[in-house]
Design a protein around this motif. Sequence first.
Motif, PDB file in Angstrom:
ATOM      1  N   GLN A   1     -49.713 -22.955 -59.225  1.00  0.00           N
ATOM      2  CA  GLN A   1     -49.092 -24.283 -59.214  1.00  0.00           C
ATOM      3  C   GLN A   1     -49.754 -25.181 -58.177  1.00  0.00           C
ATOM      4  O   GLN A   1     -49.937 -26.381 -58.416  1.00  0.00           O
ATOM      5  N   SER A   2     -50.139 -24.601 -57.030  1.00  0.00           N
ATOM      6  CA  SER A   2     -50.825 -25.398 -55.999  1.00  0.00           C
ATOM      7  C   SER A   2     -52.127 -25.972 -56.543  1.00  0.00           C
ATOM      8  O   SER A   2     -52.465 -27.132 -56.274  1.00  0.00           O
TER       9      SER A   2
ATOM     10  N   ARG B   1     -38.709 -23.433 -53.974  1.00  0.00           N
ATOM     11  CA  ARG B   1     -38.495 -24.249 -55.185  1.00  0.00           C
ATOM     12  C   ARG B   1     -38.495 -23.367 -56.437  1.00  0.00           C
ATOM     13  O   ARG B   1     -37.672 -23.534 -57.325  1.00  0.00           O
ATOM     14  N   ARG B   2     -39.444 -22.428 -56.481  1.00  0.00           N
ATOM     15  CA  ARG B   2     -39.470 -21.533 -57.654  1.00  0.00           C
ATOM     16  C   ARG B   2     -38.197 -20.700 -57.709  1.00  0.00           C
ATOM     17  O   ARG B   2     -37.611 -20.483 -58.773  1.00  0.00           O
TER      18      ARG B   2
ATOM     19  N   ALA C   1     -46.491 -21.053 -47.594  1.00  0.00           N
ATOM     20  CA  ALA C   1     -46.030 -21.759 -48.812  1.00  0.00           C
ATOM     21  C   ALA C   1     -44.532 -21.602 -49.029  1.00  0.00           C
ATOM     22  O   ALA C   1     -44.056 -21.480 -50.159  1.00  0.00           O
TER      23      ALA C   1
ATOM     24  N   SER D   1     -50.115 -14.999 -54.373  1.00  0.00           N
ATOM     25  CA  SER D   1     -49.786 -15.479 -53.028  1.00  0.00           C
ATOM     26  C   SER D   1     -50.369 -14.605 -51.926  1.00  0.00           C
ATOM     27  O   SER D   1     -50.506 -15.054 -50.799  1.00  0.00           O
TER      28      SER D   1
ATOM     29  N   VAL E   1     -51.542 -22.704 -47.876  1.00  0.00           N
ATOM     30  CA  VAL E   1     -50.844 -21.759 -48.757  1.00  0.00           C
ATOM     31  C   VAL E   1     -51.514 -20.380 -48.753  1.00  0.00           C
ATOM     32  O   VAL E   1     -50.916 -19.405 -49.192  1.00  0.00           O
TER      33      VAL E   1
ATOM     34  N   ASP F   1     -41.953 -23.645 -48.866  1.00  0.00           N
ATOM     35  CA  ASP F   1     -41.233 -24.611 -49.710  1.00  0.00           C
ATOM     36  C   ASP F   1     -41.497 -24.369 -51.194  1.00  0.00           C
ATOM     37  O   ASP F   1     -40.598 -24.468 -52.016  1.00  0.00           O
ATOM     38  N   ARG F   2     -42.738 -24.055 -51.513  1.00  0.00           N
ATOM     39  CA  ARG F   2     -43.054 -23.783 -52.921  1.00  0.00           C
ATOM     40  C   ARG F   2     -42.306 -22.549 -53.431  1.00  0.00           C
ATOM     41  O   ARG F   2     -41.777 -22.532 -54.539  1.00  0.00           O
ATOM     42  N   HIS F   3     -42.284 -21.500 -52.615  1.00  0.00           N
ATOM     43  CA  HIS F   3     -41.553 -20.297 -53.033  1.00  0.00           C
ATOM     44  C   HIS F   3     -40.070 -20.616 -53.237  1.00  0.00           C
ATOM     45  O   HIS F   3     -39.455 -20.171 -54.198  1.00  0.00           O
TER      46      HIS F   3
ATOM     47  N   ASP G   1     -51.275 -28.707 -59.136  1.00  0.00           N
ATOM     48  CA  ASP G   1     -50.760 -29.918 -58.491  1.00  0.00           C
ATOM     49  C   ASP G   1     -51.845 -30.659 -57.707  1.00  0.00           C
ATOM     50  O   ASP G   1     -51.744 -31.863 -57.497  1.00  0.00           O
TER      51      ASP G   1
ATOM     52  N   ILE H   1     -47.377 -19.259 -57.332  1.00  0.00           N
ATOM     53  CA  ILE H   1     -47.404 -20.315 -56.315  1.00  0.00           C
ATOM     54  C   ILE H   1     -48.820 -20.879 -56.158  1.00  0.00           C
ATOM     55  O   ILE H   1     -49.009 -22.095 -56.059  1.00  0.00           O
TER      56      ILE H   1
END
Lengths: 278, 278
Positions: A203-204, A44-45, A38, A237, A270, A40-42, A207, A200
């Motif tokens: 949010q996954s 972004r946060r 994950a 995570s 993720v 990209d998600r990390h 989303d 993370i």
Amino acid sequence: MSLVNGADSQCISPEDRGLLYGDGLFETFAVRDGTPLAWDRHLRRLAHGCGRLGLPQPDAETLRREAAAACNGLPRGILRLTLTRGIGSRGYRPDPEPVATRIFSTHAWPDYPPDLWRVGINLRFCDTPLSRHPGLAGIKHLNRLEQVLARAEWDDPEVHEGLQSDTRGRVVSGTMSNLFVKIAGRWSTPNLDQSGVTGIIRQSLLDGQAAHGIPIAEQTLERSAVPRVQAAFVTNSVIGIWPVRRLGAQELDPDDDCRRLARYLAAQGVVAPGEIAA
Amino acid sequence: MSLVNGADSQCISPEDRGLLYGDGLFETFAVRDGTPLAWDRHLRRLAHGCGRLGLPQPDAETLRREAAAACNGLPRGILRLTLTRGIGSRGYRPDPEPVATRIFSTHAWPDYPPDLWRVGINLRFCDTPLSRHPGLAGIKHLNRLEQVLARAEWDDPEVHEGLQSDTRGRVVSGTMSNLFVKIAGRWSTPNLDQSGVTGIIRQSLLDGQAAHGIPIAEQTLERSAVPRVQAAFVTNSVIGIWPVRRLGAQELDPDDDCRRLARYLAAQGVVAPGEIAA
């Protein structure tokens, strides 16, 4: 091992604002086969947190290169990235152009019993509250004494996580996880505009509602609503999803949605396949 | 220079919980002629903080010896002591028997203009609130992002300090100082049971009321009461007392009590004679 600003090092300056004031952010990645999950998600946060704290946005390519070097083919483990405002002049005032400190460190995978995924966890209520602060809520900053004090409340190994309410008595999250509850047949997770960390995995799942097909609302969870909880799980995570089998004094029933959501997360990459409810 | 656990060092482990979670405390001493001022008061506050956080009480003789070594005859300067929970196993859970990290560092005396003592300061209102948390209020812990964000709100050198209110709108303190206000002829300072740091100078003034003869109440200061403030000053261990000549948009009159209290502090040895309003 740890990489400090790209160099193999066990040394942080005593003048680093991360130490002086907790002036920084962190991310905790699950690592499989040398790859942080994950990513990209990390990132972004992290970028969102940098915006909140007025930290310079880190260079994504530098972070990716250093993360790969830190993981170095690690088959299974944890990667932590700490990003601080670095060394500045004395006092709380941040330098207008700070030079951040980047720290990557890897850690052994925790040896949680497989039953925590299969059967579920025992979740207690902590006395230590979470303070309310809209400017700091949601981001994963380094000011974590509220979690440390909550986690210090118990040492029974049969209790796996503790829930914290905010100073107005609203249930927010676990000390190291986000909470999801099913009440009257509908899933929800506490909103985090005043306290807590926007995880993370959380949010996954929010989303992915159209994809996994299980509606989840973000809404206030009053302590008084807890007796009506039918099912629950916590997320982060590293663990992915842990079902809750006991919530304070309440025994909760297993719920197939947990398994379905865990499979969704594994399919999204993720969490690793090993971390789904078997 | 800095001493880490008694040894000359510029190196803190990236695994120190002070950095990972802000899991620790600090004290900032004014130093004169190699001596940290108000040593006993600082050590009492540190001990109180250790009790709150479950940190082992540091050995007073070790601290005294290391402080003297760090100051090393420094004629005029600042000494910071940082005490963290040291290196532990991963996660928020504190080790039952932590080995604390002690860091002493010395710093140049800040070159504040003498007029800040003589004429007074310009004090603004910050937007960044202080969160409310009874378990963390009062102690000087390492979770200081709220102060960092408040101090980042202005860079006008003619503004010398910023006031922070809590998330319920009560005025608590400056970003780096305690506040005293005179309303209807009576001095008070905000109580700090929910937010803020119980400063050494603040406590000296509260404890010394019989000696200095100026009554000071600890009480809530609503933002709505601010227009009735007749006089004000701020305090910390480095500045001693700074009178406030401008509070937000209000011009305040000089008040002889500031000078009287500054002389009292100097006589007590908690500030040096140079730091009294001339």
